[in-house]
Design an enzyme around this catalytic site. Structure first.
Site, mmCIF file in Angstrom:
data_model
loop_
_atom_site.group_PDB
_atom_site.id
_atom_site.type_symbol
_atom_site.label_atom_id
_atom_site.label_comp_id
_atom_site.label_asym_id
_atom_site.label_seq_id
_atom_site.Cartn_x
_atom_site.Cartn_y
_atom_site.Cartn_z
ATOM 1 C CE LYS A 77 -3.841 1.992 2.720
ATOM 2 N NZ LYS A 77 -4.687 1.794 3.911
ATOM 3 C CB SER A 152 -7.819 3.797 3.140
ATOM 4 O OG SER A 152 -6.984 3.159 4.092
ATOM 5 C CB SER A 176 -8.308 1.013 6.125
ATOM 6 O OG SER A 176 -9.004 2.216 6.278
#
Length: 489
Positions: A77, A152, A176
């Site tokens: 990420k 996210s 997330s």
């Protein structure tokens, strides 16, 4: 190279048996991403040259049969820093920022000889539940390209669900990792706060953030968590608790396990089809020998406002470092120091980040601190006590990961309160610091949903045991998306 029907262990066996080389694997992975990711947009960038160099070195050194992750690709990420590879947190304010060191988790994966393929998209600074607040691109759900992948960590989840990579790292501040895992039909683990070092994770809310793992199956998830867990002297919140082998005792046996199902997790707001799927999952766990008890977590109703006050307050503090001077974006045509600060932040931050900075700054301000931040901290303690009370007599807490399956792109982004409520079932575990995972548990209208399992602090192995047993008794994890992006097919 498509990973929809592969696992980390099956790939490792092929490398050990010389059916594949690591270079073959990485070349095929990159080719597939470049060919297919135009529709999904899971990756912000790939690291082709260095990934191929590392793969060639792994092949040259030879694959040790004991090094299960050696030579295998992983996605990171883009709010986890990677040395020499641009890391933006999907924000314009960090455009072209090239870190000079690796995050501890990245270094641990390097030590395990995993190969970073690239950086995945996210909501800006991990603030969002749909990956729609990224400053760079919109990521789609591989199951239906008109739906969000969650957030996210939507890019990481979509990359795994689409078969681009067998594993990815994400971060989880209020759900997330678990929410996008549920939306994409994969396994996502938020470990206990402190189990995994946060050093090198770009801070959003420091008392809530945790790096975790996304994979297609439970065993792979446990393997990856093995590699990144443990004490880190560079992170003062990192725990010295011993790290067990999370893959041990994954044998499908959960006889005698006591599981709590809070009535608050199945109340109004949870889509009836989602509720039905979770009740069916509870029946499956019962059939495997577990006991399911209905319980109450009475302070759940206060979790959303408590979370958003605390998370926004910590974000307000953490994001002060982006001042247009030391690194990152700097506005042009500025005449004073105040101009540098105001214009750089105004132009560099997106609307959602600005909203949370303002909410957090207000909550911390003189005259409002006691009414908001202090009160939220007190309620946080009550939420943790609820978990502690239930987990004294139970091994796990279960419920749906999300109230609904993935929603449409653009459907909620203009209504922040509705978007915030999407996290209602996941944020309590962050407030309490408990480990929590989402396991594929069914489909609604062709879209996957997840079952959330919450454990005692540092009891990730119990979550994996129950998750693995459920996985073996069902076939939800074997379902794969139609890459044409139509859930109806």
């Amino acid at each position: 190279m498509n990973y929809l029907n592969e696992s980390l262990t099956s790939l490792h066996d092929k490398l050990v048996n010389h059916e594949l080389t690591s270079k073959d694997l990485i070349q095929g992975t990159l080719a597939n991403i470049h060919a297919q990711d135009g529709d999904i947009k899971a990756f912000l960038r790939t690291d082709d040259e260095r990934a191929l160099e590392k793969a060639a070195q792994v092949d040259k050194d030879g694959i040790n049969p004991q090094d299960v992750l050696s030579g295998l690709p992983v996605a990171i990420k883009d709010n986890i820093v990677t040395k020499g590879l641009i890391t933006t947190a999907a924000s314009k304010i960090l455009d072209n920022f090239k870190p000079i060191y690796d995050a501890t988790v990245v270094q641990k994966l390097n030590d395990a000889k995993m190969i970073t393929i690239g950086k995945t998209n996210l909501d800006e600074f991990a603030m969002g539940s749909s990956t729609e607040t990224s400053a760079y691109q919109m990521t789609s759900n591989p199951w239906d390209h008109t739906k969000v992948p969650g957030g996210s960590s939507g890019g990481s989840a979509a990359a795994v669900a689409a078969g681009f990579v067998p594993a990815a790292l994400g971060t989880d501040t209020g759900g997330s990792i678990r929410q996008p895992a549920a939306f994409n039909g994969i396994v996502g683990m938020k470990p206990t706060y402190g189990r995994v070092s946060r050093w090198g994770a770009i801070a959003f809310a420091s008392s809530l953030d945790q790096i975790g793992t996304l994979t297609r199956g439970v065993y792979d998830n446990a393997l990856l968590l093995n590699a990144i867990s443990g004490l880190d002297t560079k992170d003062s919140t990192s725990s010295g608790n011993p790290v067990p082998d999370f893959t041990a005792n994954l044998n499908g046996d959960i006889k005698g396990m006591k599981i709590a199902m809070p009535k608050e997790y199945l109340q109004e707001g949870v889509q009836p089809e989602v509720k039905a799927a979770i009740l069916k999952a509870a029946d499956t766990l019962r059939s495997l020998g577990a006991t399911i008890d209905e319980v109450s977590l009475p302070h759940t109703q206060y979790a959303v406002p408590t979370y958003y006050i605390i998370a926004s307050s910590e974000a307000s503090s953490n994001l002060q470092r982006y001042d247009g001077i030391r690194y990152g974006y700097r506005a042009k045509d500025v005449k004073t120091l105040e101009d540098v600060y105001v214009k750089s932040r105004s132009e560099g931050f997106g609307d959602e980040v600005k909203r949370r900075i303002m909410l957090g700054t207000f909550s911390l301000s003189a005259g409002y601190y006691d009414a908001y931040f202090k009160k939220a901290a007190q309620v946080r303690t009550l939420i943790k006590q609820d978990f502690d009370d239930i987990l004294k007599d139970h091994d796990l807490i279960m419920g749906p990961t999300t109230p609904t399956p993935a929603f449409g792109i653009g459907e909620k982004v203009s209504d922040p309160v509705t978007m915030y409520m999407n996290d209602i079932l996941t944020i309590s575990a962050n407030l309490a610091g408990n480990p929590s995972a989402s396991i594929p548990a069914g489909f609604v209208d062709g879209l996957p949903i997840g079952m959330q399992l919450i454990g005692k602090p540092f009891a990730e192995n119990t979550i994996y045991r129950a998750g693995f047993a459920f996985e073996q008794a069902t076939d939800f994890h074997k379902q794969t998306p139609n890459m044409e992006g139509d859930a109806a097919k």
